[in-house]
Design a protein around this motif. Structure first.
Motif, mmCIF file in Angstrom:
data_model
loop_
_atom_site.group_PDB
_atom_site.id
_atom_site.type_symbol
_atom_site.label_atom_id
_atom_site.label_comp_id
_atom_site.label_asym_id
_atom_site.label_seq_id
_atom_site.Cartn_x
_atom_site.Cartn_y
_atom_site.Cartn_z
ATOM 1 N N GLY A 79 43.683 27.172 5.022
ATOM 2 C CA GLY A 79 44.869 28.188 5.022
ATOM 3 C C GLY A 79 44.496 29.400 4.408
ATOM 4 N N LEU A 80 43.828 29.740 3.596
ATOM 5 C CA LEU A 80 43.026 31.305 3.541
ATOM 6 C C LEU A 80 42.204 31.605 4.379
ATOM 7 C CD1 LEU A 80 41.587 32.168 0.383
ATOM 8 C CD2 LEU A 80 39.990 32.113 2.438
ATOM 9 N N TYR A 81 41.149 31.022 5.458
ATOM 10 C CA TYR A 81 40.510 31.601 6.303
ATOM 11 C C TYR A 81 41.866 31.920 7.312
ATOM 12 C CZ TYR A 81 35.655 30.993 4.681
ATOM 13 O OH TYR A 81 34.576 30.933 3.450
ATOM 14 N N TYR A 82 42.440 30.880 7.861
ATOM 15 C CA TYR A 82 43.373 31.204 8.965
ATOM 16 C C TYR A 82 43.845 32.198 8.600
ATOM 17 C CZ TYR A 82 41.726 27.616 12.131
ATOM 18 O OH TYR A 82 41.116 26.646 12.653
ATOM 19 N N ALA A 83 44.587 32.821 7.196
ATOM 20 C CA ALA A 83 45.643 33.845 6.924
ATOM 21 C C ALA A 83 44.684 34.964 7.028
ATOM 22 C CB ALA A 83 46.470 33.159 6.118
ATOM 23 N N PHE A 84 43.993 35.046 6.159
ATOM 24 C CA PHE A 84 42.798 36.048 6.452
ATOM 25 C C PHE A 84 42.396 37.124 8.096
ATOM 26 C CE2 PHE A 84 41.950 36.018 1.546
ATOM 27 C CZ PHE A 84 42.664 37.862 1.381
ATOM 28 N N GLN A 85 42.703 35.547 8.943
ATOM 29 C CA GLN A 85 41.810 36.003 10.283
ATOM 30 C C GLN A 85 42.987 37.174 10.861
ATOM 31 O OE1 GLN A 85 41.534 33.154 13.221
ATOM 32 N NE2 GLN A 85 40.135 33.655 13.868
ATOM 33 N N ARG A 86 44.390 36.072 10.277
ATOM 34 C CA ARG A 86 45.202 37.333 11.200
ATOM 35 C C ARG A 86 45.866 38.354 10.132
ATOM 36 N NH1 ARG A 86 48.685 33.600 14.073
ATOM 37 N NH2 ARG A 86 50.309 35.000 13.919
ATOM 38 N N GLY A 87 45.684 38.040 9.044
ATOM 39 C CA GLY A 87 45.857 39.693 7.660
ATOM 40 C C GLY A 87 47.183 39.728 8.194
ATOM 41 N N PRO A 88 48.298 40.871 7.930
ATOM 42 C CA PRO A 88 47.023 41.971 7.143
ATOM 43 C C PRO A 88 46.750 41.555 6.028
ATOM 44 C CG PRO A 88 49.008 42.613 7.074
ATOM 45 C CD PRO A 88 48.566 41.518 8.308
ATOM 46 N N VAL A 89 45.394 42.417 4.871
ATOM 47 C CA VAL A 89 44.965 41.569 3.882
ATOM 48 C C VAL A 89 46.254 41.922 2.510
ATOM 49 C CG1 VAL A 89 43.674 41.921 1.789
ATOM 50 C CG2 VAL A 89 42.405 42.211 4.327
ATOM 51 N N ARG A 90 46.900 43.132 3.180
ATOM 52 C CA ARG A 90 47.866 43.552 2.211
ATOM 53 C C ARG A 90 48.886 41.454 1.933
ATOM 54 N NH1 ARG A 90 48.860 46.930 5.748
ATOM 55 N NH2 ARG A 90 50.512 46.694 7.209
ATOM 56 N N LEU A 91 48.805 41.796 2.732
ATOM 57 C CA LEU A 91 50.395 41.044 3.070
ATOM 58 C C LEU A 91 50.066 39.450 2.142
ATOM 59 C CD1 LEU A 91 53.130 39.654 3.821
ATOM 60 C CD2 LEU A 91 51.940 39.292 6.592
ATOM 61 N N VAL A 92 49.034 38.907 2.596
ATOM 62 C CA VAL A 92 48.362 37.477 2.394
ATOM 63 C C VAL A 92 47.203 37.165 1.589
ATOM 64 C CG1 VAL A 92 45.937 36.092 2.783
ATOM 65 C CG2 VAL A 92 47.295 37.389 4.579
ATOM 66 N N ALA A 93 47.001 38.524 0.788
ATOM 67 C CA ALA A 93 45.685 38.378 -0.557
ATOM 68 C C ALA A 93 47.586 38.596 -1.486
ATOM 69 C CB ALA A 93 45.702 39.941 -0.249
ATOM 70 N N PRO A 94 48.496 38.782 -1.847
ATOM 71 C CA PRO A 94 49.308 38.760 -3.137
ATOM 72 C C PRO A 94 49.509 37.388 -3.015
ATOM 73 C CG PRO A 94 50.571 40.861 -2.167
ATOM 74 C CD PRO A 94 48.386 39.619 -0.827
ATOM 75 N N PRO A 148 53.656 32.857 11.089
ATOM 76 C CA PRO A 148 52.868 31.893 10.622
ATOM 77 C C PRO A 148 51.662 32.278 9.967
ATOM 78 C CG PRO A 148 52.948 32.341 13.042
ATOM 79 C CD PRO A 148 54.156 33.532 12.432
ATOM 80 N N THR A 149 51.427 33.775 10.051
ATOM 81 C CA THR A 149 50.353 34.431 8.418
ATOM 82 C C THR A 149 50.939 33.340 7.373
ATOM 83 O OG1 THR A 149 49.928 36.413 9.803
ATOM 84 C CG2 THR A 149 49.094 36.494 7.561
#
Length: 281
Positions: A79-94, A148-149
């Motif tokens: 989940g982490l890798y696919y989420a960060f692949q799509r980005g952006p970081v400001r959305l995924v990290a929190p 999806p992200t």
């Protein structure tokens, strides 16, 4: 070294890992990234146990919890890798770093009383993440659809919450380091099975290999920092500081990847991570 310093170093290591995921996943097969990083983490953990002589039999009842934690760790990692692949970081990290909310929910289901301040922290996290998600498309960037992200990021958060809950329970029933070793072995084994089944590649290429080894080592060092704090006064502060890795990842993305951040987005991130920090206490 103080517990706060150990926690901060762990947060920096995990932030380095996540920002590298965002960068490398654009050109390197995710299957190869995940396999190399997890295999490196397993080798680091095995070497550490060998040097410190912490090999010990694991109790049968703890074994199942450790193995199941490995399953959740794989879910969290994919989940982490696919989420960060799509980005952006400001959305995924929190979203990923908000896994303590799920830990609080699990504690409530088990009958643990939840204080008013903990509920306020949960509300802050949800409100902060919602603010960032709502404003994530306002910069004119060519990022994929955020639906999806968000699903991948939520899956990662659920995976980490399950990993920590089951892993901690296994450590309570047996020894911490051997339990973690079982979890890592299970995770690497599952990744190999998934890769072979889907005919995915395990070789990341010579250019990406040093970065992936560094990422796996950083993950192992971060975990070691948090575990080492257990022998110091107020070890909980290491976990609190380490939980700020998501905010550091966003900062690195802003500095290195030039991801734009508006004031409302910075505010949402800050509110969310303040809530995360409180729940980690």
């Amino acid at each position: 070294m103080s517990t706060l310093a150990l926690g901060l170093f762990a947060a920096l290591c995990w932030a380095f890992h996540d920002i590298c995921v965002r960068f490398l996943s654009q050109t390197v097969p995710i299957s190869a990234c995940i396999f190399t990083v997890l295999a490196t983490g397993l080798l680091f953990h095995t070497g550490l146990m060998t040097v410190t002589g912490q090999f010990a039999p694991i109790a049968a009842d703890a074994l199942w919890f450790a193995l199941t934690a490995g399953v959740f760790f794989v879910i969290a990692t994919y989940g982490l890798y696919y989420a960060f692949q799509r980005g952006p970081v400001r959305l995924v990290a929190p979203i990923i770093a908000a896994y303590p909310v799920l830990s609080v929910g699990w504690a409530m289901v088990r009958g643990t009383p939840i204080s008013a301040f903990q509920w306020i922290a949960v509300i802050c996290i949800v409100a902060g993440v919602a603010t960032v998600a709502a404003l994530s498309d306002d910069n004119g960037e060519n990022s994929p659809a955020k639906g999806p992200t968000i699903v991948f990021a939520l899956g990662s958060a659920i995976g980490f919450a399950g990993t920590f809950a089951l892993g901690q329970h296994a450590a309570e029933l047996s020894h911490e380091m051997p339990s973690t070793l079982v979890t890592r072995v299970m995770a690497v084994g599952l990744v190999i099975v998934i890769g072979l089944t889907l005919r995915q590649t395990f070789w990341p290429g010579t250019r990406a290999l040093p970065w992936l080894i560094a990422m796996g080592t950083a993950d192992g060092v971060a975990l070691l920092c948090v575990l080492s704090a257990g022998a110091l006064p107020d070890p909980q502060y290491a976990a609190v500081t380490a939980s700020m890795f998501g905010l550091l990842t966003i900062l690195l993305a802003w500095l290195l990847l030039k991801e734009r951040m508006t004031l409302p987005q910075w505010t949402g991130c800050t509110v969310a991570f303040c809530g995360v920090g409180y729940l980690a206490l």
